[in-house]
Enzyme design. Structure first.
Site, mmCIF file in Angstrom:
data_model
loop_
_atom_site.group_PDB
_atom_site.id
_atom_site.type_symbol
_atom_site.label_atom_id
_atom_site.label_comp_id
_atom_site.label_asym_id
_atom_site.label_seq_id
_atom_site.Cartn_x
_atom_site.Cartn_y
_atom_site.Cartn_z
ATOM 1 N N GLY A 253 0.840 -1.239 -0.794
ATOM 2 C CA GLY A 253 0.154 0.340 -0.298
ATOM 3 C C GLY A 253 0.875 1.454 0.136
ATOM 4 N N GLY B 85 0.145 5.710 0.021
ATOM 5 C CA GLY B 85 -1.032 6.366 0.719
ATOM 6 C C GLY B 85 -0.571 7.952 0.922
ATOM 7 N N THR B 86 -1.880 8.499 1.553
ATOM 8 C CA THR B 86 -1.297 10.223 1.183
ATOM 9 C C THR B 86 -0.081 9.675 2.897
ATOM 10 O OG1 THR B 86 -3.199 10.329 1.036
ATOM 11 C CG2 THR B 86 -2.198 12.117 1.840
ATOM 12 N N GLY C 92 1.746 7.551 4.475
ATOM 13 C CA GLY C 92 3.080 6.408 4.598
ATOM 14 C C GLY C 92 2.764 5.223 3.706
ATOM 15 N N LYS C 93 3.695 4.316 3.244
ATOM 16 C CA LYS C 93 4.314 3.090 2.468
ATOM 17 C C LYS C 93 3.187 2.301 4.239
ATOM 18 C CE LYS C 93 7.020 4.316 -0.976
ATOM 19 N NZ LYS C 93 7.760 3.924 -1.801
ATOM 20 N N LYS D 65 3.115 -0.073 8.609
ATOM 21 C CA LYS D 65 3.055 0.920 8.246
ATOM 22 C C LYS D 65 3.492 1.928 8.371
ATOM 23 C CE LYS D 65 -1.291 4.503 7.597
ATOM 24 N NZ LYS D 65 -2.670 4.328 8.409
ATOM 25 N N ASP E 177 -14.561 7.039 7.857
ATOM 26 C CA ASP E 177 -13.545 7.051 6.600
ATOM 27 C C ASP E 177 -13.804 5.699 6.067
ATOM 28 O OD1 ASP E 177 -12.416 7.298 3.539
ATOM 29 O OD2 ASP E 177 -10.191 6.966 4.656
#
Length: 300
Positions: A11, A13-14, A16-17, A33, A133
């Site tokens: 993954g 995302g905004t 972090g990985k 994460k 979310d």
């Protein structure tokens, strides 16, 4: 981080990985994460700090992804990171639906998934937390055990704390509640129920229910299906910050967009997609809905 063997990135995302990794001394597979620390007086990013604090409180629940550990990391070049170590779950609901392709999800599987979602969300709400979310990408699927787990609490927050107006830059557009789209100053846990309603319909249809390409486009998609809200439907709606003179659409039958859903499921869905947040069914109430009467709840 020498305790872990990194396999690959799962993954990005905004904030972090996310990596798949193995704990070297136990062989346990985990998800890591990694979030970069902000170089300012705040230190750790607010989203990461919120996620850590909320998961510390919530992740003992079976239907919420488990946070195993938190580590600080300093690279050779001086960059600072915080790493959240999670249990590893190999699939999310978005991938799960997409891989079914043209095959429909069995109705009893949808029922099982929805009951678990309500169970996890009810636990969050009972502990004063709004997720904010909920979308298929943030729901993990343990295919071996048939378990669903809520994940990614970066936008979550406690509603027990005294707060002013909440941010409206929350939730992926297609799952965003109308009160958020209309700029209502105060919103609460019903926004999560709306998102779950959109997910419920999507599992039945195998395609998202409301697919707007902008905030106004999203509202119009909702209004075309559910009818343009009036003061009778939703007291105070015309005083919302983003309210304009919208086309006056009549409500369409919800059963027509979820033709495979049984009548009790359509009734539950309509209670989840009620315009008025005060009338929207709660997660705890939904678990007692007749839709789940033929589900063996003891397995959960």
């Amino acid at each position: 981080m020498d305790d872990y063997e990194i396999f690959d990135t799962i993954g990005n995302g905004t904030y972090g990985k996310v990596y798949k990794a193995k704990v070297k001394n136990t062989g346990q597979i985990v998800a890591i994460k990694k979030a970069k620390l902000e170089r300012d007086e705040d230190g750790i990013a607010a989203t990461t700090l919120r996620e850590i604090s909320l998961l510390r409180m919530l992740s003992q629940n079976l239907n919420i992804v488990r946070l195993l550990d938190v580590k600080h990391l300093k690279c050779n070049d001086g960059r600072l990171f915080v790493c959240l170590i999670f249990e590893y779950v190999d699939c999310d609901l978005r991938d799960y639906i997409d891989k079914l392709s043209k095959t429909k999800m069995p109705q009893m599987l949808i029922k099982s998934f929805m009951y678990q979602l309500f169970k996890g969300v009810s636990y969050c709400h009972g502990h004063g937390v709004i997720h904010r979310d909920l979308k298929p990408q943030n729901i993990l699927v343990d295919k071996t055990r048939g378990l669903l787990k809520l994940a990614d609490f970066g936008l979550g927050r406690s509603f027990f704390l005294p707060v002013g107006a909440l941010t409206h830059n929350v939730m992926t557009l297609w799952y965003r509640a109308p009160e958020v789209l209309l700029g209502v100053v105060q919103y609460s846990i019903p926004v999560d129920i709306w998102s779950l309603g959109c997910i419920f319909a999507e599992m039945s249809r195998m395609t998202p229910l409301f697919r707007g390409d902008s905030e106004i486009g999203q509202l119009l998609c909702i209004f075309r299906q559910l009818g343009t809200p009036t003061e009778d439907m939703w007291p105070g709606v015309s005083k919302s910050r983003n309210w304009h003179s919208y086309p006056e659409w009549k409500p369409q039958k919800l059963s027509l967009v979820v033709p495979d859903m049984e009548p009790s499921g359509v009734d539950l869905l309509s209670n989840m997609l009620d315009y008025d947040p005060a009338k929207r069914i709660s997660a705890k109430e939904a678990m007692q809905h007749p839709y789940f009467d033929d589900l063996d709840k003891s397995q959960y």
